[in-house]
Scaffold this motif. Structure first.
Motif, mmCIF file in Angstrom:
data_model
loop_
_atom_site.group_PDB
_atom_site.id
_atom_site.type_symbol
_atom_site.label_atom_id
_atom_site.label_comp_id
_atom_site.label_asym_id
_atom_site.label_seq_id
_atom_site.Cartn_x
_atom_site.Cartn_y
_atom_site.Cartn_z
ATOM 1 N N THR A 103 1.071 -1.244 0.173
ATOM 2 C CA THR A 103 -0.460 -0.339 0.344
ATOM 3 C C THR A 103 0.848 1.023 -0.122
ATOM 4 O OG1 THR A 103 -0.028 -0.023 2.293
ATOM 5 C CG2 THR A 103 -1.874 -0.991 0.922
ATOM 6 N N ASN A 105 2.357 5.058 1.098
ATOM 7 C CA ASN A 105 2.301 5.841 2.440
ATOM 8 C C ASN A 105 1.350 6.693 2.149
ATOM 9 O OD1 ASN A 105 2.878 6.819 4.602
ATOM 10 N ND2 ASN A 105 5.226 6.624 4.923
ATOM 11 N N THR A 106 0.457 7.647 2.320
ATOM 12 C CA THR A 106 -0.330 8.522 2.602
ATOM 13 C C THR A 106 0.453 9.420 3.210
ATOM 14 O OG1 THR A 106 -2.276 8.085 3.499
ATOM 15 C CG2 THR A 106 -1.893 7.490 1.306
ATOM 16 N N SER A 109 7.084 9.885 4.436
ATOM 17 C CA SER A 109 7.635 9.100 3.657
ATOM 18 C C SER A 109 8.511 9.042 4.863
ATOM 19 C CB SER A 109 8.599 9.441 2.807
ATOM 20 O OG SER A 109 7.990 10.068 1.432
ATOM 21 N N THR A 110 8.552 7.530 4.953
ATOM 22 C CA THR A 110 9.580 6.587 5.906
ATOM 23 C C THR A 110 11.333 6.270 5.065
ATOM 24 O OG1 THR A 110 8.115 5.451 6.600
ATOM 25 C CG2 THR A 110 9.741 4.095 6.946
ATOM 26 N N ASP A 224 8.843 -2.269 1.653
ATOM 27 C CA ASP A 224 7.257 -2.115 1.556
ATOM 28 C C ASP A 224 6.766 -2.542 0.710
ATOM 29 O OD1 ASP A 224 8.086 -1.331 -1.241
ATOM 30 O OD2 ASP A 224 7.930 1.052 -0.839
ATOM 31 N N THR A 336 13.940 7.447 0.193
ATOM 32 C CA THR A 336 13.110 6.943 1.251
ATOM 33 C C THR A 336 11.800 6.434 0.854
ATOM 34 O OG1 THR A 336 11.174 9.064 0.023
ATOM 35 C CG2 THR A 336 11.867 9.032 2.299
ATOM 36 N N TYR A 338 8.624 4.344 -0.980
ATOM 37 C CA TYR A 338 7.295 4.899 -1.135
ATOM 38 C C TYR A 338 5.931 4.688 -0.779
ATOM 39 C CZ TYR A 338 3.520 5.278 -4.801
ATOM 40 O OH TYR A 338 1.690 5.124 -4.647
ATOM 41 N N GLY A 339 5.744 3.361 -0.185
ATOM 42 C CA GLY A 339 4.419 2.634 0.016
ATOM 43 C C GLY A 339 4.484 1.801 1.924
ATOM 44 N N THR A 340 4.653 1.881 2.081
ATOM 45 C CA THR A 340 4.258 1.380 3.969
ATOM 46 C C THR A 340 5.244 0.816 3.833
ATOM 47 O OG1 THR A 340 1.516 2.503 4.139
ATOM 48 C CG2 THR A 340 2.870 0.992 6.495
ATOM 49 N N LYS A 341 5.979 0.504 4.888
ATOM 50 C CA LYS A 341 7.120 -0.070 4.781
ATOM 51 C C LYS A 341 6.633 -0.995 6.254
ATOM 52 C CE LYS A 341 11.914 -0.767 6.952
ATOM 53 N NZ LYS A 341 11.883 -1.022 8.605
ATOM 54 N N VAL A 342 6.239 -2.320 6.183
ATOM 55 C CA VAL A 342 6.026 -3.812 7.070
ATOM 56 C C VAL A 342 6.699 -4.752 6.302
ATOM 57 C CG1 VAL A 342 3.087 -2.635 6.734
ATOM 58 C CG2 VAL A 342 4.362 -4.201 5.259
#
Length: 451
Positions: A103, A105-106, A109-110, A224, A336, A338-342
């Protein structure tokens, strides 16, 4: 009740079918040949076989995640590391967990961090640009990393430039025993401008071969969950426009002093640009400029586009290189996500119910006809190298045959490799035939030995 069970069964079968086509499950290079790692030591050009299994050992998946078990060892030869690094690539015995549906990251950025930020399809770790060294204003020197100490963490050194003498032919090296790449994982000697001679004595290859006429293969996944590709892709994001080199949006700043970041934020001063502290030494020497051209990447080093594995489009990172195929900042992912780092490296066994991915393998799954082999030098004197156009997914046989039909040498073209070598220094001058085959198909090439 029977109808309910029937429909639940259909849904289960549909979910299983959909999972079997998800590239995050199907793209890993699973070790189906029991190939083990190999390494060089300084001064010895004969690879030493290790006991540790190479590539990926197991792929499991659930409804939401894929779990990748790997030792972190490639099937291409690692080492030597000629900058004084005393370590060898060693087993990581790791299980990596990736989301099947990444997903965006809105929020904020991580940033990428030191250590693993992704995994290549052969189970080898991806690191970002850094080497753990940064400028220390109190001493006026760099500190951290292998040299010890701690820098200020404001002006952070670029590992790709400053650890080059410690990279092997495949552009990798170990941190401790964790072998990894910071950059595009193709061999130094395959670049158009060769900037390291490590491959001259310690012959090896990388994860793939850059082919400017083809979309680069899927090389791995970032933390991510989004895919990572090689250096070339479709020019337009909708899959049209032909194949082109995909370009970084970062460039060196035009600065003489280091007092601000490119965004204008004032920071603790770094060293003045000089011979000892040249422009490009630090990650903060670069600036990002958005480019509307579709073959330029965003600030995370990716773009949303169509790829061969994602015909409906996906966000994807690319390994950026210049026109000479030399790596360019930020290299793969970053600075950084782009997405949610999970994604994560598990500290224990998988706890949820999973299915083990076990594709049905047959010769029809292997696109032998589309493999293009380059043989060089030809004529040869002491050595013949066979370079494939893409990574070999299943072992191939290679035989060198003289004019009387006698097999004078045999080699295995190993899973996960792109290159195979024959030593020809003991062969007589003349015409030979190189036969490359699997169980059902053969390609033959004429070779000349001339000393």
């Amino acid at each position: 009740m029977k109808k309910t069970l029937f429909f639940l069964g259909i849904i289960s079968l549909w979910n299983s079918s959909m999972a079997q086509t998800n590239p995050a499950i199907t793209s890993w290079l699973r070790n189906t040949t029991s190939i083990t790692g190999r390494h060089y030591v300084s001064g010895n050009s004969t690879p030493i076989a290790d006991a540790t299994l190479a590539n990926v050992q197991k792929v499991q998946y659930s409804a939401q995640y894929v779990y990748v078990s790997t030792n972190g060892i490639p099937s291409y030869v690692t080492g030597p590391f000629l900058d004084g690094n005393p370590n060898l690539a060693g087993t990581q015995n790791a299980i990596f967990k990736f989301p099947l549906t990444p997903t965006p990251n809105t929020g904020t950025s991580t940033p990428t961090t030191g250590g693993n930020i992704g995994v290549f399809i052969n189970g080898v770790a991806l690191f970002d640009y850094r080497d753990g060294v940064s400028y220390k204003s109190s001493t006026g020197l760099n500190a951290g990393g292998p040299s010890g100490g701690t820098g200020d963490g404001v002006w952070n050194r670029d590992a790709v430039l400053y650890e080059k003498t410690g990279f092997d032919c495949a552009k990798g090296h170990p941190a401790g025993t964790n072998y990894h790449h910071h950059q595009n994982p193709s061999a130094f000697n395959l670049d158009l401008k060769v900037i390291s001679n490590i491959c001259n004595l310690y012959l090896a290859d990388g994860l793939y071969v850059i082919n400017p006429a083809q979309h680069s293969p899927l090389l791995g996944f970032a933390y991510d969950g989004y895919p990572i590709y090689g250096a070339f892709g479709y020019k337009n994001v909708d899959g049209t426009g032909g194949i082109t080199r995909i370009k970084s949006g970062f460039s060196l700043r035009n600065i003489a002093t280091r007092t601000t970041y490119y965004t204008g934020i004032a920071v603790a001063s770094g060293p003045t640009v000089s011979i000892n502290f040249p422009l490009g030494m630090y990650k903060e020497d670069y600036q990002f400029t958005a480019n509307a051209a579709s073959d330029y990447l965003d600030i995370h080093n990716g773009r949303f586009c169509v790829t061969p594995e994602y015909p409906n489009g996906t966000y994807a990172y690319f390994c950026t290189v210049d026109s000479n195929y030399n790596s360019t900042y930020p290299y793969v992912v970053g600075p950084t996500f782009y997405g949610t780092k999970v994604a994560s490296k598990l500290t224990s066994a998988v706890t949820e119910t999973t299915t083990t991915y076990s594709p049905v393998l047959s010769t029809s799954n292997f696109d032998f006809d589309n493999l293009e082999f380059k043989i060089y030098p030809n004529p040869a004197s002491d050595l013949i190298a066979i370079q494939s156009s893409e990574m070999i997914m299943n072992n191939l046989n290679a035989e060198l045959i003289d004019e009387r039909g006698r097999i004078v040498a045999t080699k295995s073209f190993l899973q996960g490799s792109t290159i195979c070598h024959f030593e020809t220094d003991t062969l007589y001058n003349g015409i030979y035939f190189l036969k490359i085959s699997n169980n059902t198909m053969v390609k033959t090439y004429k070779i000349f030995i001339q000393k």
